[in-house]
Motif scaffolding. Structure first.
Motif, PDB file in Angstrom:
ATOM      1  N   ALA A   1       9.521  -3.585  18.335  1.00  0.00           N
ATOM      2  CA  ALA A   1       9.355  -4.720  19.258  1.00  0.00           C
ATOM      3  C   ALA A   1       8.504  -5.809  18.607  1.00  0.00           C
ATOM      4  N   LEU A   2       7.466  -5.379  17.923  1.00  0.00           N
ATOM      5  CA  LEU A   2       6.618  -6.359  17.234  1.00  0.00           C
ATOM      6  C   LEU A   2       7.407  -7.079  16.149  1.00  0.00           C
ATOM      7  N   TYR A   3       8.253  -6.329  15.453  1.00  0.00           N
ATOM      8  CA  TYR A   3       9.116  -6.947  14.442  1.00  0.00           C
ATOM      9  C   TYR A   3       9.930  -8.070  15.047  1.00  0.00           C
ATOM     10  N   GLU A   4      10.515  -7.823  16.232  1.00  0.00           N
ATOM     11  CA  GLU A   4      11.338  -8.859  16.860  1.00  0.00           C
ATOM     12  C   GLU A   4      10.483 -10.065  17.256  1.00  0.00           C
ATOM     13  N   VAL A   5       9.263  -9.792  17.700  1.00  0.00           N
ATOM     14  CA  VAL A   5       8.375 -10.895  18.106  1.00  0.00           C
ATOM     15  C   VAL A   5       8.048 -11.812  16.923  1.00  0.00           C
ATOM     16  N   VAL A   6       7.779 -11.213  15.752  1.00  0.00           N
ATOM     17  CA  VAL A   6       7.319 -12.035  14.631  1.00  0.00           C
ATOM     18  C   VAL A   6       8.442 -12.480  13.694  1.00  0.00           C
ATOM     19  N   ARG A   7       9.670 -12.148  14.042  1.00  0.00           N
ATOM     20  CA  ARG A   7      10.762 -12.573  13.164  1.00  0.00           C
ATOM     21  C   ARG A   7      10.774 -14.082  12.903  1.00  0.00           C
ATOM     22  N   PRO A   8      10.503 -14.900  13.911  1.00  0.00           N
ATOM     23  CA  PRO A   8      10.475 -16.342  13.592  1.00  0.00           C
ATOM     24  C   PRO A   8       9.452 -16.682  12.514  1.00  0.00           C
ATOM     25  N   GLU A   9       8.296 -16.083  12.597  1.00  0.00           N
ATOM     26  CA  GLU A   9       7.257 -16.380  11.607  1.00  0.00           C
ATOM     27  C   GLU A   9       7.633 -15.777  10.245  1.00  0.00           C
ATOM     28  N   LEU A  10       8.167 -14.579  10.235  1.00  0.00           N
ATOM     29  CA  LEU A  10       8.651 -14.007   8.972  1.00  0.00           C
ATOM     30  C   LEU A  10       9.725 -14.916   8.373  1.00  0.00           C
ATOM     31  N   GLY A  11      10.535 -15.479   9.250  1.00  0.00           N
ATOM     32  CA  GLY A  11      11.589 -16.386   8.802  1.00  0.00           C
ATOM     33  C   GLY A  11      11.046 -17.666   8.197  1.00  0.00           C
ATOM     34  N   ILE A  12       9.877 -18.087   8.661  1.00  0.00           N
ATOM     35  CA  ILE A  12       9.242 -19.278   8.084  1.00  0.00           C
ATOM     36  C   ILE A  12       8.673 -18.951   6.703  1.00  0.00           C
ATOM     37  N   MET A  13       8.063 -17.789   6.588  1.00  0.00           N
ATOM     38  CA  MET A  13       7.402 -17.423   5.327  1.00  0.00           C
ATOM     39  C   MET A  13       8.377 -16.844   4.303  1.00  0.00           C
ATOM     40  N   GLY A  14       9.527 -16.422   4.784  1.00  0.00           N
ATOM     41  CA  GLY A  14      10.421 -15.740   3.857  1.00  0.00           C
ATOM     42  C   GLY A  14      11.861 -16.181   3.987  1.00  0.00           C
ATOM     43  N   LYS A  15      12.631 -15.837   2.995  1.00  0.00           N
ATOM     44  CA  LYS A  15      14.056 -16.156   3.058  1.00  0.00           C
ATOM     45  C   LYS A  15      14.852 -14.998   3.641  1.00  0.00           C
ATOM     46  N   ALA A  16      14.236 -13.855   3.761  1.00  0.00           N
ATOM     47  CA  ALA A  16      14.928 -12.713   4.355  1.00  0.00           C
ATOM     48  C   ALA A  16      13.898 -11.721   4.853  1.00  0.00           C
ATOM     49  N   ASN A  17      14.270 -10.994   5.887  1.00  0.00           N
ATOM     50  CA  ASN A  17      13.394  -9.913   6.330  1.00  0.00           C
ATOM     51  C   ASN A  17      14.242  -8.757   6.818  1.00  0.00           C
ATOM     52  N   PHE A  18      13.713  -7.563   6.571  1.00  0.00           N
ATOM     53  CA  PHE A  18      14.448  -6.332   6.876  1.00  0.00           C
ATOM     54  C   PHE A  18      13.559  -5.398   7.689  1.00  0.00           C
ATOM     55  N   TYR A  19      14.200  -4.664   8.590  1.00  0.00           N
ATOM     56  CA  TYR A  19      13.483  -3.624   9.326  1.00  0.00           C
ATOM     57  C   TYR A  19      14.106  -2.288   8.939  1.00  0.00           C
ATOM     58  N   PHE A  20      13.301  -1.407   8.338  1.00  0.00           N
ATOM     59  CA  PHE A  20      13.847  -0.158   7.786  1.00  0.00           C
ATOM     60  C   PHE A  20      13.534   1.079   8.625  1.00  0.00           C
ATOM     61  N   GLY A  21      12.862   0.883   9.762  1.00  0.00           N
ATOM     62  CA  GLY A  21      12.625   2.030  10.628  1.00  0.00           C
ATOM     63  C   GLY A  21      11.153   2.370  10.750  1.00  0.00           C
ATOM     64  N   GLU A  22      10.889   3.625  10.849  1.00  0.00           N
ATOM     65  CA  GLU A  22       9.529   4.072  11.172  1.00  0.00           C
ATOM     66  C   GLU A  22       8.497   3.627  10.137  1.00  0.00           C
ATOM     67  N   ILE A  23       7.281   3.616  10.589  1.00  0.00           N
ATOM     68  CA  ILE A  23       6.174   3.173   9.737  1.00  0.00           C
ATOM     69  C   ILE A  23       6.186   3.926   8.403  1.00  0.00           C
TER      70      ILE A  23
ATOM     71  N   LEU B   1       0.862  -1.180   0.000  1.00  0.00           N
ATOM     72  CA  LEU B   1       0.000   0.000   0.000  1.00  0.00           C
ATOM     73  C   LEU B   1       0.893   1.222   0.000  1.00  0.00           C
ATOM     74  N   THR B   2       0.291   2.385  -0.006  1.00  0.00           N
ATOM     75  CA  THR B   2       1.130   3.582   0.077  1.00  0.00           C
ATOM     76  C   THR B   2       1.657   3.750   1.493  1.00  0.00           C
ATOM     77  N   PRO B   3       2.809   4.425   1.621  1.00  0.00           N
ATOM     78  CA  PRO B   3       3.284   4.759   2.962  1.00  0.00           C
ATOM     79  C   PRO B   3       2.208   5.500   3.776  1.00  0.00           C
ATOM     80  N   GLN B   4       1.491   6.393   3.114  1.00  0.00           N
ATOM     81  CA  GLN B   4       0.451   7.162   3.817  1.00  0.00           C
ATOM     82  C   GLN B   4      -0.605   6.244   4.417  1.00  0.00           C
ATOM     83  N   ARG B   5      -1.034   5.280   3.647  1.00  0.00           N
ATOM     84  CA  ARG B   5      -2.057   4.359   4.138  1.00  0.00           C
ATOM     85  C   ARG B   5      -1.533   3.577   5.333  1.00  0.00           C
ATOM     86  N   MET B   6      -0.274   3.152   5.282  1.00  0.00           N
ATOM     87  CA  MET B   6       0.305   2.419   6.414  1.00  0.00           C
ATOM     88  C   MET B   6       0.332   3.306   7.664  1.00  0.00           C
TER      89      MET B   6
END
Lengths: 300, 300, 300, 300
Positions: D147-169, D102-107
């Protein structure tokens, strides 16, 4: 709308455009209640026409005092800042004529808000800048409430040399975007022509150079005549700020996107204006030439 | 060049443009020796002015019979086909004035060839199409032999309403390319505007639609007035064939490339004309609109 | 062509590309007669392979001494400077394999000139730069004399990892232009992506930024991996000079023009490279990014 | 966020992407409460994993039953339709991970709404389509609640081969737009290359034509390998619908506009996709080639 012609009109926004427009109405004997963010400008106008012009303390006060209120705010931000106060005072019998260049969507939203309070709304964006505003030579591109359009035609006729009604709300703003799309593309085309001629060592002036040749040919137009010589001098005193011209190109592209119309030339023009916006956003839109001209070029 | 004015002129190429130009000269009493690939057209002209106009059997015969020969071939191919015969007859005292729109490089080559045979050469491409050619309202954009320019100014003044000398050989052709670049971009801009307006359901006509609004504003120009209504009707009878307009945009881009000037708007316009060329190459360059307009659009 | 394989080959042009290519042939035991404008480079190579490599004093001497001569000049200018000497020595039984990236038209002209002297001509422009040239991993895109192609396939196989024959003369050069068009567009696309990401405050690096994300996705390609990090550092040491990349885009656009194919994306890419050419013509073509990146951006 | 890992996850949207993603989580033993507009698809999944997967009657019911809910809706419209029900159930301790593009604005708007109800919000748009979704090879581009990113990293790791955290919403969505901008430009570049090669009579196939040459060179990438042969066949079965690709280009251009970054290449690509949208909006974005290829071309 009442059948009888209003005896008094409101006017919100006495800026570069609004001042000339309001004065045209005052010269023709219309009574005005005016409001401006910078109150000094409104007071100055009232001082010039003490019998006809009074100053209100808020946009809402204008609307409350008049049947028909013209709004002439220069940007979406200014329009959005003023509209709530306008809206608050709308009730049955109140009419708003908005002359700003905004998106069709924004006009629809304002119409809906005014209609929800039983008011009437006409969009009437103008083609023309400061000079035509002062001399009553604007062109009004209207959409929305047809009956209101008929009521204010005499006043539109005072402020402009022509006025058009294009149908439902949004149509006037769409026409304005198309006009500005053609104009923006043309300015960009002139800039590329001047750049190419300069780089080729050809004279560009309007005595015996490119501007003169263009003036003698089938593409001769007032904008090239007015802006061309100034562009060569690097004089970009704003009649139509570049950032507004770029915004209108973007809106035109968005309209094209909504309607399945690809506009590749306009997309290229928009990119050129966008590239110029950071350094020249407040200059005239002719300043796009500053990013087009050969780097080593010095004003002739 | 001889100091005295020539009493007789040659004219090679009695086509759409050349016929009108030659007639202007004949009307003013100039004697002409003419040649045309389709001899019937030359004969027809000679029949109209039996005292002033005679037909030669080859371009070389024209040059041999006259001090100054005007060449007005419509394409590079036509020009290249005729030039060898012209050149063969060039010797000291012979002057060639070439009015075709060719590349600066081609003009330089022809000048060099003529100079190698002790002749004088002036490029004099014209701005203007069939109508201005017939009424003596062309604009001549000259480069090359300055003395020859001064000699033929009276004749250029008969065929045109203005003439310019821009300096060394190639300069006139470069100016022509710049003018056609601006014109091509503008036609493309109008086409996008009409396409967007049509898709938006706005009227486009020149009574109360987009064309009328444009006519009232600062971008008003003869080309939009002339071509706009025809474009809406799908009438693209050629004044300036699209394939020639596209070729000139390409040459302008090439000139920009030679001079380190990027022309992104013109590049987009060129792509639009190129996309239209296969189906509309022989139509007027306004036919670019056929590839821009909304697909479901039927003439209003 | 003779049925037996040549025992000795000529090589004109021992520059960035030619040196690697010639060395590949020498390593495989081919005897070479080489020529280079800067004779030191040729002498250096001969010193490394005294039994196999000798230096000629002119391109024509190379051709005279060998049945098959490879030419690897980097520019049209270099190629045009060398070709007359090559051509002079061509006679029946002599074959020329030209590996430069030139226009299809130029290849046709050279083939015609060689054929007029009873020689055989193969165009064999290469995809790949310095690294692949040194390691024998070029890709040869051939057109012209089919029999000659078959004769030199073993040598093409030594210098390259693949070679293709696309038919009549010009076809190889056309394929090269298409490949470079796609590559140029992609470089420009990467530059816009990096510019947008930088302006948005996103990391761009190849550890955890845009370059890494691109590397993990479906658009991952060696060029992005190689050039991306260097672009962020402002390191544009030339593998493929920007002025050559821009020239190839222009030639591709010209080819499209010849064939009625509009290439609006490539036209925009060409404009970007052209805008960068004046300041960055001798840098790597990745330097287009210098004109795309946000003005305030400093290398991370 | 709670420190302990959630034992149960919600999943709204079991479509082309969501189904594969949910199955990856189920295969790894995660318990899911799922919802889908077309309930049959949700029921089918629940039937496959009766011990782990249950179907909720509304998005809100999913959120109410789980600490962390993943949302994977394919369009803005679908997202907007589902979000109110999701939001209604948000309270302290509830977390939403939105994987839509979606757009950044919508997020930002969704984050604000969730935060207003004391919930946590992570944007996690994915790079990758159906295939990678099924095989757990997506790439997650996250922004928002760290914090939520850290919580769901295992699940992101299951669904994906890589995940990145780029900062603010908004940062994740911006990165997604940049990636899709590069990808869209590249598809358009390939299309122009194929069009040019076809018009030039060159082979395009992936055995010995353009696609093979590209595959061997520095621009070789999985997308060209996958899509190229299908484009030649006219097979545009959608992995990534053209209308979505065009929308992302438009959003990227809008982001550039917000940030003073002109993107002329992307503007040209957007125009090409827009021109193709009416007829090919639901086809794969490779269908842009249908408007680029030479008109007379028939599949090889």
């Amino acid at each position: 709308m009442k059948a009888s012609a209003p005896s008094k009109f409101g006017f919100c926004g006495i800026g570069i455009m609004g001042r000339g427009m309001a004065q045209c109405l005052l010269k023709e004997g219309r009574s005005l209640v005016v409001w401006n963010r910078d109150v000094a400008k409104a007071a100055e106008l009232a001082a010039m026409y003490p019998d006809l012009c009074s100053v209100a303390e808020s946009p809402g006060e204008v609307v409350a005092a008049c049947d028909v209120t013209f709004c002439m705010l220069s940007t979406l931000e200014a329009s959005e800042a003023v509209f709530p106060s306008v809206l608050e005072a709308v009730c049955e019998g109140k009419s708003i004529v908005d002359c700003a260049t905004l998106t069709p969507q924004r006009m629809i939203e304002m119409r809906d808000a005014v209609a929800a309070r039983q008011g009437a709304f006409l969009e009437a964006p103008v083609s023309g800048s400061k000079g035509p505003a002062e001399t009553g030579n604007l062109i009004f591109l209207c959409g929305g409430d047809r009956a209101l359009y008929e009521v204010v035609r005499p006043e539109l006729g005072i402020m402009g040399k022509a006025n058009f009604y294009f149908g439902e709300i949004g149509a006037g703003s769409k026409m304005k975007l198309v006009v500005n799309q053609v104009m923006g593309d043309m300015m960009c085309a002139l800039g590329e022509g001047l750049a190419l001629a300069q780089a080729a060592g050809l004279p560009c002036d309007n005595e015996s150079g490119l501007l003169k040749v263009l003036e003698l040919g089938v593409v001769s137009n007032p904008m090239f005549k007015l802006k061309g010589p100034k562009m060569l001098e690097g004089n970009h005193a704003p009649n139509f700020p570049l950032k507004h011209a770029q915004k209108d190109l973007r809106f035109a592209l968005q309209l094209g996107d909504d309607l399945d119309v690809a506009l590749p030339l306009t997309a290229a023009a928009n990119a050129a204006f966008l590239a110029a916006r950071k350094d020249h956003g407040d200059d005239d839109f002719s300043a796009v030439y500053e990013t087009q001209k050969p780097p080593s070029n010095s004003p002739p």
